[in-house]
Design an enzyme around this catalytic site. Structure first.
Site, PDB file in Angstrom:
ATOM      1  N   TYR A  41       3.142 -12.495  10.406  1.00 34.17           N
ATOM      2  CA  TYR A  41       1.898 -12.791   9.693  1.00 34.17           C
ATOM      3  C   TYR A  41       0.968 -11.580   9.704  1.00 34.17           C
ATOM      4  O   TYR A  41       0.433 -11.182   8.668  1.00 34.17           O
ATOM      5  CB  TYR A  41       1.201 -14.001  10.320  1.00 34.17           C
ATOM      6  N   LYS A  45      -0.298  -9.363   6.414  1.00 35.34           N
ATOM      7  CA  LYS A  45      -1.724  -9.216   6.100  1.00 35.34           C
ATOM      8  C   LYS A  45      -2.160  -7.760   6.214  1.00 35.34           C
ATOM      9  O   LYS A  45      -3.037  -7.310   5.477  1.00 35.34           O
ATOM     10  CB  LYS A  45      -2.575 -10.122   7.003  1.00 35.34           C
TER      11      LYS A  45
END
Length: 133
Positions: A41, A45
């Site tokens: 994740y 990002k």
């Protein structure tokens, strides 16, 4: 890939119109600071942040501004099923001692899309209550 694909499509449309515009990507504070247990994740990002900065440089000559908003912990449907102790621990590491409300993230996007941000491009606006992970 989705962020890149959408950015390419939208920037082409904006370029053809010749009037400039604003693109706002949604990143995460985790993409800036990292977080244990969120390797994939945080990497994705972080990639959104890199895409934002590069696209801002590439599209500035067409008067297209590209920025990102990096939310911290936000009260969403997904949070409702989170372990209460884990959530309490995360909130205690936020200086404002609370989660963001979705409307607060939307207001940051609204600002970046407005004329009040006419000279802002290539930036990441953290909306995280001063999170220290």
């Amino acid at each position: 890939a989705g962020t890149i694909n959408m950015l390419q499509i939208i920037s082409r449309l904006m370029s053809r119109q010749g009037t400039g515009g604003n693109i706002i990507n949604i990143a995460s504070v985790v993409g800036i600071q990292g977080n244990p247990g969120q390797l994939v994740y945080s990497a994705t990002k972080g990639a959104v942040i890199a895409i934002t900065k590069t696209a801002a440089k590439e599209l500035a000559s067409k008067n297209i501004r590209v920025n990102a908003v990096a939310p911290g912990l936000t009260r969403t449907e997904m949070i409702k099923n989170t372990d209460k102790k884990f959530l309490e621990n995360r909130i205690n590491r936020i200086a404002l001692k609370r989660m963001a409300e979705p409307e607060e993230i939307a207001q940051a996007c609204f600002f970046l899309a407005s004329d009040n941000a006419a000279y802002i491009t290539g930036q990441v606006l953290s909306v995280d209550g001063c999170t220290s992970l």
